[in-house]
Design a protein around this motif. Structure first.
Motif, short mmCIF file in Angstrom:
data_model
loop_
_atom_site.label_atom_id
_atom_site.label_comp_id
_atom_site.label_asym_id
_atom_site.label_seq_id
_atom_site.Cartn_x
_atom_site.Cartn_y
_atom_site.Cartn_z
N LEU A 208 1.10 -1.11 -0.44
CA LEU A 208 0.54 -0.60 -0.06
C LEU A 208 0.20 1.12 -0.02
O LEU A 208 0.99 2.26 -0.53
CB LEU A 208 -1.35 0.05 1.12
N SER B 233 1.18 3.28 -3.07
CA SER B 233 0.13 5.08 -3.26
C SER B 233 1.08 6.39 -3.28
O SER B 233 0.69 7.29 -3.57
CB SER B 233 -0.44 5.31 -1.78
N TYR C 284 1.36 6.13 -7.24
CA TYR C 284 0.17 7.17 -7.56
C TYR C 284 0.74 8.72 -7.48
O TYR C 284 0.09 9.47 -8.18
CB TYR C 284 -0.83 6.62 -6.72
N CYS D 204 -8.56 5.42 3.68
CA CYS D 204 -8.64 5.97 2.71
C CYS D 204 -8.64 6.89 2.00
O CYS D 204 -8.52 8.32 0.76
CB CYS D 204 -10.05 4.92 1.53
N VAL E 13 -5.63 8.48 2.27
CA VAL E 13 -4.37 8.67 0.44
C VAL E 13 -5.19 9.55 -0.39
O VAL E 13 -4.22 9.85 -0.96
CB VAL E 13 -4.46 7.22 0.74
N LEU E 14 -6.38 9.21 -0.64
CA LEU E 14 -6.67 9.63 -1.71
C LEU E 14 -5.83 11.34 -1.81
O LEU E 14 -6.49 12.01 -2.81
CB LEU E 14 -8.11 9.43 -2.01
N THR F 126 -7.09 3.58 -9.56
CA THR F 126 -6.10 3.98 -8.72
C THR F 126 -7.59 3.70 -7.18
O THR F 126 -7.08 3.61 -6.93
CB THR F 126 -5.97 5.47 -9.41
N THR F 127 -8.43 4.40 -7.71
CA THR F 127 -8.68 4.13 -6.41
C THR F 127 -9.49 2.58 -5.55
O THR F 127 -9.53 2.40 -4.88
CB THR F 127 -10.52 4.98 -6.68
N ARG G 62 -7.95 0.10 -7.08
CA ARG G 62 -6.42 -0.61 -6.26
C ARG G 62 -6.07 0.26 -4.89
O ARG G 62 -5.90 -0.41 -3.94
CB ARG G 62 -5.56 -0.77 -7.16
N LEU G 63 -6.08 1.16 -4.15
CA LEU G 63 -6.02 1.94 -3.36
C LEU G 63 -7.13 1.07 -1.88
O LEU G 63 -6.58 0.85 -1.34
CB LEU G 63 -6.31 3.00 -2.75
N GLU G 64 -8.64 1.11 -2.25
CA GLU G 64 -9.59 0.15 -1.37
C GLU G 64 -9.14 -1.01 -0.96
O GLU G 64 -9.16 -1.70 -0.57
CB GLU G 64 -10.53 -0.08 -1.98
N LEU H 198 -6.26 -1.09 0.90
CA LEU H 198 -6.80 -1.36 2.29
C LEU H 198 -7.15 -2.16 2.73
O LEU H 198 -6.86 -2.66 4.32
CB LEU H 198 -7.34 0.45 2.29
#
Length: 190
Positions: free
Chosen positions: A72, A76, A79, A118, A121-122, A159-160, A162-164, A167
């Motif tokens: 992660l 991140s 990104y 989340c 991170v965004l 992207t969102t 993948r981050l989700e 997490l």
């Protein structure tokens, strides 16, 4: 509770000590001088802050998975770097600014803590900012710098997602999750 268990520090005590140490480090950093006086003052100010401005308890369930957390952090960071370069290009390119907009993102996180992580991170990714979180429906409304094409919107959603996934895999795997949150409307399933 056994007598030996009473003396062992729990998760709450470890969190309190961690917060006190963090506040002390911030104090020392702000003063820019590592001395015994500043250390004692930092511990005192940190204790005062913790006693007068207590944070609400956040229920935490499951456990931390270090490999997923490392992935992660790497993803991140990538990104954030990629978005920084994109924002820099938008600033210097000989063209009009990109079309920006607000996109709705449905999330599948169960924990309030992971939902906030989340959002953080965004927000760290240049060109995006979480404007609103609808906790009951588990929806983010995110301002995105570039929504000028379907490819740009798809990239944001990929992207969102993948981050989700990262997490969830780092903090709330379904096999370890037990919900500590109650909702006003039990029919809503985030």
């Amino acid at each position: 509770m056994s007598p030996t268990r009473k003396w062992l520090p729990g998760r709450a005590s470890a969190v309190r000590v961690g917060v006190l140490l963090w506040l002390t480090i911030v104090w020392l950093t702000l003063w820019g001088d590592l001395s015994v006086g500043n250390l004692v003052a930092g511990l005192g100010v940190g204790t005062l802050i913790m006693l007068t401005l207590p944070l609400p308890r956040v229920p935490v369930s499951g456990r931390l998975h270090p490999l997923a957390l490392a992935e992660l952090i790497v993803v991140s960071s990538y990104y954030a770097l990629e978005s920084s370069l994109q924002v820099a290009w938008f600033a210097i390119r000989p063209a009009p600014p990109p079309v920006s907009g607000v996109l709705r993102v449905n999330m599948s996180m169960k924990s309030d803590l992971v939902l906030v992580l989340c959002a953080d991170v965004l927000n760290l990714i240049p060109g995006t900012m979480v404007l609103e979180i609808d906790r009951e429906r588990c929806v983010f409304y995110v301002h995105v710098l570039d929504v000028s094409s379907e490819a740009a919107v798809d990239t944001f959603y990929r992207t969102t997602r993948r981050l989700e996934r990262l997490l969830i895999s780092a903090f709330e795997r379904p096999a370890e999750w037990r919900s500590t949150r109650t909702t006003a409307n039990p029919e809503v399933n985030p």
